[in-house]
Design a protein around this motif. Structure first.
Motif, PDB file in Angstrom:
ATOM      1  N   ALA A  97       0.855  -1.191   0.000  1.00 55.19           N
ATOM      2  CA  ALA A  97       0.000   0.000   0.000  1.00 55.19           C
ATOM      3  C   ALA A  97       0.883   1.229   0.000  1.00 55.19           C
ATOM      4  N   LYS A  98       0.630   2.130  -0.955  1.00 54.56           N
ATOM      5  CA  LYS A  98       1.440   3.329  -1.089  1.00 54.56           C
ATOM      6  C   LYS A  98       0.626   4.549  -0.715  1.00 54.56           C
ATOM      7  N   GLY A  99       1.030   5.231   0.354  1.00 51.29           N
ATOM      8  CA  GLY A  99       0.425   6.502   0.726  1.00 51.29           C
ATOM      9  C   GLY A  99       1.167   7.626   0.021  1.00 51.29           C
ATOM     10  N   LEU A 106       5.313   3.807   2.066  1.00 53.96           N
ATOM     11  CA  LEU A 106       4.951   2.517   1.496  1.00 53.96           C
ATOM     12  C   LEU A 106       4.877   1.542   2.661  1.00 53.96           C
ATOM     13  N   ALA A 107       3.727   0.886   2.826  1.00 55.14           N
ATOM     14  CA  ALA A 107       3.575  -0.103   3.880  1.00 55.14           C
ATOM     15  C   ALA A 107       3.323  -1.458   3.240  1.00 55.14           C
ATOM     16  N   ILE A 108       3.876  -2.493   3.834  1.00 53.44           N
ATOM     17  CA  ILE A 108       3.692  -3.859   3.350  1.00 53.44           C
ATOM     18  C   ILE A 108       3.037  -4.651   4.474  1.00 53.44           C
ATOM     19  N   GLN A 123      -7.154 -11.016  14.088  1.00 54.39           N
ATOM     20  CA  GLN A 123      -5.765 -10.636  13.823  1.00 54.39           C
ATOM     21  C   GLN A 123      -5.705  -9.160  13.454  1.00 54.39           C
ATOM     22  N   MET A 124      -5.028  -8.373  14.256  1.00 49.85           N
ATOM     23  CA  MET A 124      -4.871  -6.949  13.973  1.00 49.85           C
ATOM     24  C   MET A 124      -3.933  -6.780  12.795  1.00 49.85           C
ATOM     25  N   PRO A 125      -4.343  -6.034  11.755  1.00 51.65           N
ATOM     26  CA  PRO A 125      -3.457  -5.848  10.604  1.00 51.65           C
ATOM     27  C   PRO A 125      -2.295  -4.922  10.937  1.00 51.65           C
ATOM     28  N   LEU A 126      -1.131  -5.490  11.066  1.00 50.77           N
ATOM     29  CA  LEU A 126       0.065  -4.710  11.342  1.00 50.77           C
ATOM     30  C   LEU A 126       0.984  -4.786  10.139  1.00 50.77           C
ATOM     31  N   PRO A 127       1.665  -3.708   9.825  1.00 52.45           N
ATOM     32  CA  PRO A 127       2.546  -3.768   8.661  1.00 52.45           C
ATOM     33  C   PRO A 127       3.728  -4.688   8.929  1.00 52.45           C
ATOM     34  N   ALA A 128       4.085  -5.464   7.907  1.00 44.59           N
ATOM     35  CA  ALA A 128       5.300  -6.260   7.999  1.00 44.59           C
ATOM     36  C   ALA A 128       6.495  -5.326   7.972  1.00 44.59           C
ATOM     37  N   THR A 129       6.352  -4.214   7.256  1.00 46.73           N
ATOM     38  CA  THR A 129       7.386  -3.185   7.199  1.00 46.73           C
ATOM     39  C   THR A 129       6.781  -1.932   6.586  1.00 46.73           C
ATOM     40  N   SER A 130       7.408  -0.810   6.795  1.00 49.12           N
ATOM     41  CA  SER A 130       7.000   0.409   6.100  1.00 49.12           C
ATOM     42  C   SER A 130       8.245   1.247   5.876  1.00 49.12           C
ATOM     43  N   ALA A 131       8.138   2.161   4.903  1.00 47.70           N
ATOM     44  CA  ALA A 131       9.297   2.981   4.560  1.00 47.70           C
ATOM     45  C   ALA A 131       8.834   4.346   4.099  1.00 47.70           C
TER      46      ALA A 131
END
Length: 195
Positions: A150-152, A156-158, A167-175
């Motif tokens: 997902a690109k804001g 960018l969050a993955i 399950q709470m949606p948490l980003p695997a990573t973001s940059a």
């Protein structure tokens, strides 16, 4: 933007969902067209097709859910309303991933996960906190394997997908990234493309 599934190519032309047969010879004939009420050609291009459904973002009017189980006769079956503008969606199985623009600094850009098992009554099952995407506009979203990209405006969050009610949606990573551009995913290497 186009999507291909099951021998058909789906494309948005202004505010119409157009379906072309890929098996009826070349040039590929138009086999169906469905007008999208309250559609906006600037925002409904980044649509998605998954299984029996096409999902079309309509900015201030949420997301339309279209039954494409018979691609030659698509029909509107539901709408998911949001509190912010929508211009990007992704779909996988029974879940829609709806990119919702920020409403205010306290309600940032976010991804809402919607169960469309019954497309006439879509149900919100999870949403991101949004703070990993910032307070701008949601850009493109793409799914590959078990990840949603997902690109804001500036981030960018993955995320790992699918999510469930527990399950709470948490980003695997973001940059932090530059504004503009889209997402292109190929092979095992993920690329962020600036336009």
């Amino acid at each position: 933007f186009v999507d291909v599934q099951g021998g058909y190519l789906y494309a948005m032309a202004d505010t119409n969902l157009c379906v072309y047969s890929l098996s009826d010879g070349s040039p590929y004939p138009l086999v169906a067209r469905l007008g999208i009420a309250n559609g906006n050609a600037n925002y409904n291009r980044d649509f998605a097709v998954s299984g029996a459904h096409a999902v079309i973002p309509k900015y201030d009017f949420g997301v339309d859910i279209i039954d494409v189980s018979d691609p030659r006769s698509p029909r509107w079956v539901g709408n998911y309303a949001t509190t912010g503008g929508v211009q990007s969606v992704a779909a996988q199985g029974r879940y829609l991933y709806v990119g919702v623009n920020a409403v205010s600094p306290s309600v940032p850009t976010r991804v809402e996960v919607v169960d469309v098992l019954n497309p006439a009554l879509p149900v919100l099952v999870a949403k991101t906190s949004g703070f990993e995407l910032g307070t701008g506009v949601m850009g493109q979203m793409k799914i590959q394997n078990e990840y949603l990209y997902a690109k804001g405006t500036y981030n960018l969050a993955i995320y790992r997908v699918p999510w469930s009610r527990t399950q709470m949606p948490l980003p695997a990573t973001s940059a932090l990234v530059d504004a503009g551009g889209g997402i292109s995913i190929g092979g095992t290497i993920d690329h962020f493309v600036h336009a």
